[in-house]
Design an enzyme around this catalytic site. Structure first.
Site, PDB file in Angstrom:
ATOM      1  N   GLU A 166      -3.879   3.712  -8.086  1.00 43.43           N
ATOM      2  CA  GLU A 166      -3.950   4.578  -6.905  1.00 43.43           C
ATOM      3  C   GLU A 166      -3.402   5.982  -7.131  1.00 43.43           C
ATOM      4  OE1 GLU A 166      -2.311   2.720  -3.425  1.00 43.43           O
ATOM      5  OE2 GLU A 166      -3.622   0.994  -3.542  1.00 43.43           O
ATOM      6  N   GLU A 361      -6.503  -5.109  -5.360  1.00 41.21           N
ATOM      7  CA  GLU A 361      -5.506  -5.385  -4.326  1.00 41.21           C
ATOM      8  C   GLU A 361      -6.208  -5.550  -2.997  1.00 41.21           C
ATOM      9  OE1 GLU A 361      -2.253  -2.600  -3.806  1.00 41.21           O
ATOM     10  OE2 GLU A 361      -1.984  -2.428  -5.969  1.00 41.21           O
TER      11      GLU A 361
HETATM   12  C1  FCB Z   1      -0.815  -0.240  -2.331  1.00 45.75           C
HETATM   13  C2  FCB Z   1       0.081  -0.257  -3.535  1.00 45.75           C
HETATM   14  C3  FCB Z   1       0.877  -1.517  -3.693  1.00 45.75           C
HETATM   15  C4  FCB Z   1       1.353  -2.063  -2.370  1.00 45.75           C
HETATM   16  C5  FCB Z   1       0.241  -2.123  -1.373  1.00 45.75           C
HETATM   17  C6  FCB Z   1       0.639  -2.682  -0.041  1.00 45.75           C
HETATM   18  O1  FCB Z   1      -1.042   1.077  -1.952  1.00 45.75           O
HETATM   19  O2  FCB Z   1      -0.680  -0.074  -4.709  1.00 45.75           O
HETATM   20  O3  FCB Z   1       1.919  -1.264  -4.591  1.00 45.75           O
HETATM   21  O4  FCB Z   1       2.432  -1.339  -1.925  1.00 45.75           O
HETATM   22  O5  FCB Z   1      -0.309  -0.855  -1.195  1.00 45.75           O
END
Ligand code: FCB
Length: 455
Positions: A166, A361
């Site tokens: 990210e 994620e």
């Molecule tokens: C993302 C991050 C991760 C976590 C999630 C909830 O932005 O990559 O580390 O904090 O959000």
């Protein structure tokens, strides 16, 4: 509900990040990171929480890997803490830091779990921030050295590498609105950081490939940006601007199309783009074997004269209104809209054909207040969230999107950045006083999903 099957070989896993779980902040020569500094600065993180101890995963990794094996995970995405490898960012490698990841990788492989390594999940060595951090070009070069040092030690066993997690957050929250480390508030620095992060990715990706890495990619938090009511030209312009700042500013250069003209024009109104050098776009466009997408929530915007904008998106004040999320919401106040994931996957697949995608994620924070004395956490909200998003992912797959895997965020409750420990994302509950791990009902549910390869 109908049964859904994912393609054969679909990769089921879970994700974490070094600073959020490892703890052991001063052990085995680990240097300071920007998150150590930031979390110790009063007022930056909820109640002054830090990652000093976190889930103590540095010492409990074997127990955690056993837990993963019990859940049937096929892959585990973790990040390597740069300050453990080179405490000051650039100097000699500390073998003790690499030893830890070496042990972790061996433990995973012994259980048949495929390690997915992220080389940077936000914990820049403080010494590099002191020299300008991501706003200077040298940091990109040092990052490529970091990547190579890790590959030299783990490359014989790790197949899948992602460079950055990210970069939008690193740049826009770290240098733009200051909500994340290093906490700078400088719109121009945001774009300098974007460019040097991308350059760091490109240099690292090339170096990894030259060193023999099998699969190299990057993880982006792309957004499904939607117009408020779909109608007006002003709304469409707002969508285009925010989409440019969040998605196309990364996807363009990464896939060889360069920075989009409208994005360049926008950022040039905010900062003199003297940091862009001839040849950089070519370096950034290193071939990608996979793209990791992190998705949590959609973004709704409207075009409005005098709109408040959002401090995380430089240059949006005056023309854009970010709409407040509409329920149902998670505990972080994020809107729950699985269809946004389908739209996003379909859009990326259509714009960048031939690029294998992973959801690196996805998950939700819910209060999970209670272990009711029986060791049970009945997180039905989380199960519903995950179920909805897996169905959404499956929709995309059935429409031809080349989605190869899904990594839930997160294996464990952990240090949720500026929110500290108050937001729980784990499918496994962590009692921070005793470090006891308790699989929540969502973990058992996920175990079933994995064993059936579907829902
Ligand atoms: C993302 C991050 C991760 C976590 C999630 C909830 O932005 O990559 O580390 O904090 O959000």
């Amino acid at each position: 509900m109908t049964e859904l099957r994912f393609p054969e070989g679909f990769v089921w896993g879970a994700a974490t990040a070094a600073y959020q779980i490892e703890g052991a902040a001063r052990e085995d020569g680990r240097g300071e990171s920007i998150w150590d500094t930031f979390s110790r600065t009063p007022g930056r993180v909820f109640q002054g929480h830090t990652g000093d101890v976190a889930c103590d995963h540095y010492h409990r990794y074997a127990e955690d890997v056993a837990l993963m094996a019990d859940l049937g995970l096929r892959a585990y995405r973790f990040s390597v803490a740069w300050p453990r490898i080179r405490p000051d960012g650039t100097g000699p490698v500390d073998p003790r830091g690499l030893d830890f990841y070496d042990r972790l990788v061996d433990a995973l492989l012994a259980r048949g779990i495929d390690p997915f390594v992220t080389l940077y999940h936000w914990d820049l060595p403080q010494a590099l921030e002191d020299r300008g951090g991501w706003t200077v070009r040298e940091t990109a070069e040092h990052f490529a050295d970091h990547a190579l040092a890790v590959h030299q030690r783990l490359g014989d066993r790790v197949r899948t590498w992602t460079t950055l997690n990210e970069p939008w957050c690193s740049a826009y929250l770290g240098y733009g609105n200051g909500v994340h480390a290093p906490g700078r508030r400088d719109a121009g620095a945001t774009f300098r950081a974007v460019h040097h992060l991308l350059l760091g990715h490109g240099l690292a990706a090339r170096a990894l490939r030259a060193a023999g890495a099998e699969a190299v990619g990057i993880t982006l938090n792309l957004a499904d940006v939607r117009p408020a009511d779909g109608g007006s030209a002003a709304d469409a312009a707002a969508v285009r601007l925010v989409d440019g700042l969040q998605n196309r500013i990364f996807l363009g250069p990464l896939t060889g199309a360069g920075y989009p003209d409208d994005v360049l024009a926008h950022l040039s109104r905010i900062v003199e783009p003297d940091f862009l050098r001839d040849g950089d776009e070519k370096l950034i466009a290193a071939p990608l074997d996979l793209l990791g997408i992190n998705y949590y929530s959609p973004t709704y915007v409207a075009g409005r004269t005098g709109g408040a904008g959002n401090s995380a998106y430089p240059g949006t004040a005056g023309s854009v209104e970010f709409l407040p999320p509409v329920g149902p919401l998670t505990d972080t106040g994020w809107m729950i809209e699985p269809a946004g994931l389908t739209r996003l996957l379909e859009r990326v697949a259509a714009d960048h054909p031939g690029l294998p995608l992973f959801i690196t994620e996805n998950g939700g924070a819910f209060p999970d207040r209670d272990i009711d004395g029986t060791g049970r956490v009945t997180d039905t909200d989380r199960i519903a969230y995950l179920d909805g998003h897996l169905r959404a992912a499956h929709d995309a797959v059935s429409r031809g999107v080349d989605l190869r895997g899904y990594l839930v965020w997160s294996l464990l409750d952990n240090f949720e950045w500026a929110e500290g420990y108050r937001k729980r994302f784990g499918i496994v509950h962590v009692d921070y006083l005793t470090q006891r791990r308790t699989p929540k009902e969502s973990a058992r549910w996920y175990q079933e999903v994995i064993s059936r390869n579907g829902l």
